[in-house]
Scaffold this active site. Structure first.
Site, PDB file in Angstrom:
ATOM      1  N   GLU A 113      36.322  46.610  46.973  1.00  0.00           N
ATOM      2  CA  GLU A 113      37.564  46.262  46.295  1.00  0.00           C
ATOM      3  C   GLU A 113      37.853  44.792  46.553  1.00  0.00           C
ATOM      4  O   GLU A 113      37.640  44.283  47.653  1.00  0.00           O
ATOM      5  CB  GLU A 113      38.722  47.110  46.815  1.00  0.00           C
ATOM      6  CG  GLU A 113      40.068  46.780  46.179  1.00  0.00           C
ATOM      7  CD  GLU A 113      41.174  47.687  46.686  1.00  0.00           C
ATOM      8  OE1 GLU A 113      40.934  48.911  46.783  1.00  0.00           O
ATOM      9  OE2 GLU A 113      42.269  47.185  47.003  1.00  0.00           O
ATOM     10  N   GLU A 143      48.408  41.315  46.175  1.00  0.00           N
ATOM     11  CA  GLU A 143      49.320  42.429  46.381  1.00  0.00           C
ATOM     12  C   GLU A 143      50.659  41.827  46.766  1.00  0.00           C
ATOM     13  O   GLU A 143      50.715  40.908  47.589  1.00  0.00           O
ATOM     14  CB  GLU A 143      48.831  43.357  47.493  1.00  0.00           C
ATOM     15  CG  GLU A 143      47.540  44.099  47.175  1.00  0.00           C
ATOM     16  CD  GLU A 143      47.154  45.067  48.288  1.00  0.00           C
ATOM     17  OE1 GLU A 143      47.554  44.798  49.447  1.00  0.00           O
ATOM     18  OE2 GLU A 143      46.482  46.058  48.005  1.00  0.00           O
TER      19      GLU A 143
END
Length: 464
Positions: free
Chosen positions: A339, A344
């Site tokens: 990933e 975020e």
């Protein structure tokens, strides 16, 4: 500015020459429209009190020490009096301030719906693209060019947002006892005369007036890269040729994921992913929130190496966002380990000022991550760009064009195995946009404000 307004402006200033036979006479006219309703949409109850509302207020999300105190001044008008065939229509929204404030940026937007609500933050209207901005507040009337939103007679609503100076600006409202300082919409136009044959327009060499800027930044190709995929969100709906939507759930997300326009929609050049507090059933259970999720899996788009960028505004402030977690990230098409998190943007007092970037091998967790705290401001104070450059043997992360972190080489050893170290690497990663509610970094509490909007101006991918 619309083309007809530009043409009228050029003609009025002698920038164009009209050639052709026939004559026409025309007269300039204007009409001033009184507000039909107005209110302050706010996270502070007293600003929504319609019983004694004599002022409108604007203030950024962190206002007067109250982080939940954003104010948007919303004013609605019923436009009448524009005759058929009116040309050169221009419109100014005007609000009266009792005091001048330098260094105070205010922006007018067209708003979806009316302005007669109670002023509760949850009922605030969705906003379209920016129409016009001012960088200071003057004593007296302040004006914003809203011409592009006035296309004829009918109802129209505007919202004024303040993005700098974290102290309230007060504006006279439609309820003010002094009618001379109430909000107004001033519309000018040209009408009358019998037109001759259609004229030929011969431009002289003069600068073309610059149209009002929208949130979208025109794509520019970074040196050495070529644009291979993008979504500018300029349509009226999510482009399902580019994105998959979902009606599902995840075990680490407290929300039901839906494809409804209530949870994700495109308007005014911006994608809005909206988290709502509501009871919905998914996976056989009732959850208390709903949210959206987009991806480019199943052949929509995937990439081996590239420059991946998003321009976005987080909904998160220090005391209104616990448990809210928007993100832009990538996962491998083969479904295996790996990933890359471009950004975020979790909320809550502990996290709201930072962008988190990460590389995962798996979720045991085997990962490297880095939390970049903004030196001033935070991801929710406006639109910011978040970029990841993934190349053989190196990954670089940027916020607003500044490199904040990089990983290179083979330490730890799983980096090369997961993300590639040479041009023979073949794994492809797809794109993910989601707005998680609750989970690993904590769940919402009584201070969390819903609806919460994660706004995305664009997503772009370049490759070498």
């Amino acid at each position: 500015m619309r083309k007809r307004a530009v043409a009228a402006l050029l003609a009025a200033t002698g920038v164009i020459t009209l050639c052709g036979s026939g004559t026409a006479t025309a007269a300039a006219a204007s009409v001033t429209i009184k507000p039909a309703a107005d209110t302050t949409y706010s996270q502070v109850a007293q600003d929504g009190d319609g019983s004694a509302r004599t002022t409108l207020a604007t203030c950024p999300q962190s206002c007067d020490g109250n982080a939940s105190g954003q104010r948007d001044a919303v004013v609605g008008f019923n436009v009448t009096g524009l005759p058929a065939g009116a040309t050169g229509v221009t419109a100014r929204l005007e609000l009266y301030s009792w005091n001048p404030f330098t260094g105070t940026t205010t922006t007018a937007h067209e708003a979806d719906g009316g302005a007669s609500g109670t002023g509760t933050w949850a009922s605030r209207p969705a906003l379209g693209a920016a129409l016009d901005s001012n960088t200071a507040v003057t004593k007296g009337y302040n004006a914003w060019d809203v011409s592009s939103a006035v296309t004829g007679n009918g109802a129209v609503t505007f919202a004024v947002r303040q993005t700098t100076r974290t102290t309230r600006t007060y504006w006279a409202s439609a309820d003010n006892s002094n009618a001379a300082i109430r909000p107004r919409l001033v519309i000018s136009y040209t009408t009358g005369g019998t037109p001759g044959p259609t004229p030929t327009v011969t431009p002289t060499v003069r600068p073309t007036p610059t149209p009002t800027a929208s949130p979208t930044v025109t794509p520019t190709t970074p040196a050495g890269w070529r644009l291979v995929w993008a979504d500018e969100f300029n349509g009226t709906a999510i482009d399902t040729a580019k994105w998959n939507t979902r009606d599902s759930s995840l075990d680490f997300d407290r929300a039901c994921i839906t494809s409804r326009p209530a949870n994700q929609f495109v308007s005014g050049g911006v994608l809005t992913m909206r988290a709502l507090k509501e009871d919905r059933t998914c996976a056989g259970t009732t959850r208390h929130y709903s949210t959206g999720y987009l991806d480019t899996m199943r052949g929509k788009a995937s990439f081996t190496y590239g420059r991946f960028e998003i321009r976005a505004k987080s909904p998160n402030g220090p005391n209104n966002s616990k448990g809210l977690w928007p993100a832009f990230w990538m996962r491998p098409d083969d479904g295996g380990n790996g990933e890359i998190d471009v950004t975020e943007l979790p909320g809550g007092p502990q996290y709201y000022r930072a962008s988190t970037t990460a590389i995962f091998r798996d979720y045991t967790p085997t990962k490297n991550d880095f939390r970049y705290t903004f030196p001033s401001g935070y991801p929710g104070d406006g639109f910011h760009t978040y970029t990841t450059e993934w190349e053989p043997g190196v990954i670089r992360w940027y916020v607003d064009g500044k490199e904040i972190w990089r990983r290179e080489g083979n330490t730890p050893t799983w980096l090369k195995d997961t993300l590639g170290g040479d041009l023979n690497y073949k794994r492809k990663f797809n794109l993910r946009l989601n707005f998680q509610v609750g989970g690993w970094l904590g769940d919402p509490d009584a201070t969390t404000v819903f609806p919460a909007d994660f706004k995305v101006d664009y997503v772009r991918v370049w490759q070498r």
